[in-house]
Design a protein around this motif. Structure first.
Motif, PDB file in Angstrom:
ATOM      1  N   ASN A  48      40.782  32.804  40.449  1.00 30.85           N
ATOM      2  CA  ASN A  48      41.336  33.931  41.197  1.00 30.85           C
ATOM      3  C   ASN A  48      42.709  33.622  41.782  1.00 30.85           C
ATOM      4  OD1 ASN A  48      39.218  35.652  40.625  1.00 30.85           O
ATOM      5  ND2 ASN A  48      38.121  35.235  42.531  1.00 30.85           N
ATOM      6  N   GLU A  51      45.232  33.884  38.947  1.00 30.98           N
ATOM      7  CA  GLU A  51      45.471  35.287  38.583  1.00 30.98           C
ATOM      8  C   GLU A  51      46.406  35.942  39.609  1.00 30.98           C
ATOM      9  OE1 GLU A  51      44.611  36.808  35.837  1.00 30.98           O
ATOM     10  OE2 GLU A  51      42.759  35.915  35.097  1.00 30.98           O
ATOM     11  N   SER A  74      42.209  40.537  35.101  1.00 33.28           N
ATOM     12  CA  SER A  74      41.458  40.230  36.314  1.00 33.28           C
ATOM     13  C   SER A  74      41.109  41.511  37.065  1.00 33.28           C
ATOM     14  CB  SER A  74      42.284  39.310  37.224  1.00 33.28           C
ATOM     15  OG  SER A  74      41.675  39.207  38.488  1.00 33.28           O
TER      16      SER A  74
END
Length: 148
Positions: A48, A51, A74
């Protein structure tokens, strides 16, 4: 208001192996016939975070306000910007469970990077053969692998 000439298409990707662990991110910016690739890596991170970093770096690279279509695989990034972020800001960076939002410093950075632009957040299914998403994935992987 951004001029119609100022349309930029951005493709981003980020990932880790393992997660958490070493990660890489990539962004491909297209403006007319021009193209720019950005990449980076981090020795200790999460999918995460990579991204989010890819989206931040891409938007921060723009030199003037633009209309942007940002393609990401994402759902975390897209949903965060389209659905969740207003509530997080309103609730002092707390989520629905009243817990601190994970990666809030990157969300704040992304919010600031997106502010001067008119951004459409477009989700693309990862590893589904979309040529630009596949290219961003290869670049992010190369960046991660460059860590050694």
């Amino acid at each position: 208001m951004p001029d119609s000439r100022d349309f930029v298409e951005i493709y981003t990707d980020g990932g880790c192996k393992p997660n958490p662990g070493p990660g890489g991110w990539a962004a491909i910016l297209r403006f007319g016939s021009m193209e720019k690739e950005l990449t980076g890596a981090d020795r200790a991170t999460t999918n995460n975070r990579m991204e989010l970093t890819a989206a931040c770096e891409a938007l921060e690279a723009l030199k003037r306000p633009c209309r942007v279509t940002l393609h990401t695989d994402s759902e975390y990034v897209r949903n965060g910007m389209e659905r969740w972020i207003k509530g997080w800001v309103r609730n002092s960076w707390r989520n629905a469970a009243k817990e601190p939002v994970k990666n809030h410093e990157l969300w704040q950075r992304l919010l600031a990077a997106a502010k001067p632009h008119e951004v459409e957040w477009r989700w693309v299914k990862g590893h589904s053969g979309h040529p630009m998403n596949e290219r961003a994935d290869v670049l992010a992987t190369q960046a991660r692998e460059s860590l050694g």
